[in-house]
Design a protein around this motif. Structure first.
Motif, PDB file in Angstrom:
ATOM      1  N   MET A  44     -71.166   7.130 -15.228  1.00 49.90           N
ATOM      2  CA  MET A  44     -71.453   8.435 -15.815  1.00 49.90           C
ATOM      3  C   MET A  44     -72.915   8.531 -16.257  1.00 49.90           C
ATOM      4  SD  MET A  44     -68.691  10.211 -15.515  1.00 49.90           S
ATOM      5  CE  MET A  44     -68.641   9.330 -13.939  1.00 49.90           C
ATOM      6  N   ASN A  45     -73.460   7.454 -16.803  1.00 53.72           N
ATOM      7  CA  ASN A  45     -74.872   7.455 -17.191  1.00 53.72           C
ATOM      8  C   ASN A  45     -75.773   7.642 -15.974  1.00 53.72           C
ATOM      9  OD1 ASN A  45     -74.305   7.091 -19.906  1.00 53.72           O
ATOM     10  ND2 ASN A  45     -74.472   4.866 -19.810  1.00 53.72           N
ATOM     11  N   LEU A  46     -75.406   6.977 -14.861  1.00 54.68           N
ATOM     12  CA  LEU A  46     -76.179   7.118 -13.628  1.00 54.68           C
ATOM     13  C   LEU A  46     -76.152   8.561 -13.142  1.00 54.68           C
ATOM     14  CD1 LEU A  46     -77.658   5.996 -11.098  1.00 54.68           C
ATOM     15  CD2 LEU A  46     -75.392   5.522 -10.141  1.00 54.68           C
ATOM     16  N   ILE A  47     -74.961   9.166 -13.124  1.00 54.90           N
ATOM     17  CA  ILE A  47     -74.833  10.536 -12.637  1.00 54.90           C
ATOM     18  C   ILE A  47     -75.581  11.503 -13.549  1.00 54.90           C
ATOM     19  CG2 ILE A  47     -73.191  12.431 -12.304  1.00 54.90           C
ATOM     20  CD1 ILE A  47     -71.245  10.380 -11.186  1.00 54.90           C
ATOM     21  N   LEU A  99     -69.959  14.792 -19.619  1.00 50.54           N
ATOM     22  CA  LEU A  99     -70.053  14.743 -18.176  1.00 50.54           C
ATOM     23  C   LEU A  99     -68.652  15.061 -17.649  1.00 50.54           C
ATOM     24  CD1 LEU A  99     -70.444  13.618 -15.234  1.00 50.54           C
ATOM     25  CD2 LEU A  99     -72.564  14.022 -16.458  1.00 50.54           C
ATOM     26  N   CYS A 100     -68.498  16.200 -17.011  1.00 51.03           N
ATOM     27  CA  CYS A 100     -67.190  16.699 -16.574  1.00 51.03           C
ATOM     28  C   CYS A 100     -67.057  16.524 -15.063  1.00 51.03           C
ATOM     29  CB  CYS A 100     -67.024  18.166 -16.955  1.00 51.03           C
ATOM     30  SG  CYS A 100     -67.205  18.470 -18.731  1.00 51.03           S
ATOM     31  N   VAL A 101     -66.068  15.727 -14.661  1.00 61.64           N
ATOM     32  CA  VAL A 101     -65.835  15.424 -13.252  1.00 61.64           C
ATOM     33  C   VAL A 101     -64.522  16.074 -12.826  1.00 61.64           C
ATOM     34  CG1 VAL A 101     -65.420  13.584 -11.576  1.00 61.64           C
ATOM     35  CG2 VAL A 101     -67.079  13.236 -13.420  1.00 61.64           C
ATOM     36  N   MET A 102     -64.526  16.769 -11.698  1.00 60.38           N
ATOM     37  CA  MET A 102     -63.324  17.399 -11.159  1.00 60.38           C
ATOM     38  C   MET A 102     -63.097  16.894  -9.743  1.00 60.38           C
ATOM     39  SD  MET A 102     -62.368  21.464 -10.869  1.00 60.38           S
ATOM     40  CE  MET A 102     -63.715  21.894  -9.735  1.00 60.38           C
ATOM     41  N   VAL A 103     -61.916  16.276  -9.512  1.00 60.00           N
ATOM     42  CA  VAL A 103     -61.576  15.701  -8.214  1.00 60.00           C
ATOM     43  C   VAL A 103     -60.222  16.238  -7.773  1.00 60.00           C
ATOM     44  CG1 VAL A 103     -61.397  13.580  -6.864  1.00 60.00           C
ATOM     45  CG2 VAL A 103     -62.692  13.568  -9.005  1.00 60.00           C
TER      46      VAL A 103
END
Length: 350
Positions: A190-193, A145-149
């Motif tokens: 992350m599991n929720l997303i 799960l890759c998050v970019m902020v």
């Protein structure tokens, strides 16, 4: 293949079937879930370049790449579940935003500067700071799960949480442990997303809900990961004055349907998050969002009692008051009133 920043940005905005922009364009927005696939290294580079940043993909075993990326923009934040289906090494350009990669399956070896980190499911995540390229080696079965902020978004939220300007820029360590209590909260997020991405659920695709999810995600990162301002965030704060709490309560009563979070409410009454929470606990005996939930439930019950089942649905009433997770809403409603919302709606008016 290596693409320049201008070309990747253009592809991110104009590529067919791909509404999620790359790093260069981070205007706040809410967009639908995008599912992209690639069967070659060149195609995989193109896809990741559209969504995240310029990169090269090198296959480390024979066979075609089976890359899949399910991505979504939530406000200024990009979230995506990425897998290559082969043992590959990803080489990226220097990032301009913060990237957090959390393994869902398999193992990943990440390198940036002189640091190297092995990440596995439920053990650790990698946090890449802006300003440096990265090498990321994916096992064949790896999915992340890759998050970019944007760095500025994190910095602004940090100052809101602290209630003051930061003297030093935010610095996030490369390694995030997922075995600590705070790390487990990030893992749950992350599991929720990941589940919402798979189901294209309303928590991410609904505009108001997406704003709340983004704030929760950023706050979870800032409060759950060690960084150079962690000690300041954890200092006890003096309770807010009663008139400040009264103003906050008035705002909730005037606009309970708004996508409030504790952070935005604190910002609206010009106090720090810790002061607001302390004030609510001291003067009202519960957190701000618990107070808001009770208020929304009462408004929903009033509407359901006056509505007709043939022309109104429970979901439409709940959504109109900002209750977006139907399962949790129904449970909270039953706990508060001793019946399901559908039972209230079925009763004749008056």
């Amino acid at each position: 293949m290596e693409r320049g920043a201008h070309e990747v940005s253009r592809l991110g905005r104009d590529g067919p079937g791909d509404p999620v922009p790359a790093e260069e364009d981070h205007t706040p927005r809410a967009l639908g879930v995008t599912v992209l696939k690639a069967a070659s290294s060149d195609e995989a580079e193109d896809v990741v370049g559209r969504i995240y940043l310029p990169n090269q993909v090198r296959t480390l075993e024979r066979g075609p790449v089976g890359m899949s990326l399910t991505a979504l923009r939530v406000g200024r934040t990009t979230v995506g579940q990425l897998e290559y289906g082969r043992h590959v090494r990803l080489l990226t350009d220097e990032a301009t935003h913060v990237h957090v990669n959390t393994p869902l399956t398999g193992t990943v070896v990440s390198r940036t500067g002189r640091s190297e980190l092995l990440t596995t499911t439920n053990r650790s995540a990698a946090v890449f700071a802006p300003g440096a390229p990265a090498q990321i080696e994916w096992s064949t079965d790896a999915a992340q799960l890759c998050v970019m902020v944007p760095q500025a978004t994190l910095q602004n939220e940090l100052e809101e949480l602290m209630g003051q300007a930061c003297k030093q820029p935010l610095r996030l360590p490369f390694h995030m442990s997922l075995s600590t209590p705070q790390g487990r909260v990030w893992r749950s997020m992350m599991n929720l997303i990941a589940g919402e991405l798979s189901a294209k659920g309303p928590l991410l695709t609904h505009l108001a809900a997406g704003r709340q999810v983004e704030r929760t995600l950023i706050d979870t990162l800032l409060l759950g990961h060690a960084h150079n301002h962690a000690e300041e965030l954890n200092r006890p704060a003096a309770p807010a004055l009663p008139n400040t709490i009264a103003r906050a309560v008035d705002l909730l009563h005037e606009h309970p349907e708004e996508p409030w979070s504790s952070t935005t409410l604190a910002r609206a009454v010009h106090v720090s998050l810790r002061s607001l929470q302390s004030g609510f606990a001291r003067h009202l005996g519960r957190p701000p969002m618990a107070y808001l939930r009770e208020l929304r439930l009462a408004r929903i019950r009033e509407d359901l009692e006056l509505a007709t089942a043939g022309t109104t649905t429970v979901e439409s009433v709940a959504y109109s008051w900002g209750m977006l997770h139907m399962g949790r809403f129904a449970a909270a409603y039953r706990e508060a009133f001793g019946e399901l919302p559908s039972q209230t709606l079925k009763q004749p008016p008056g």
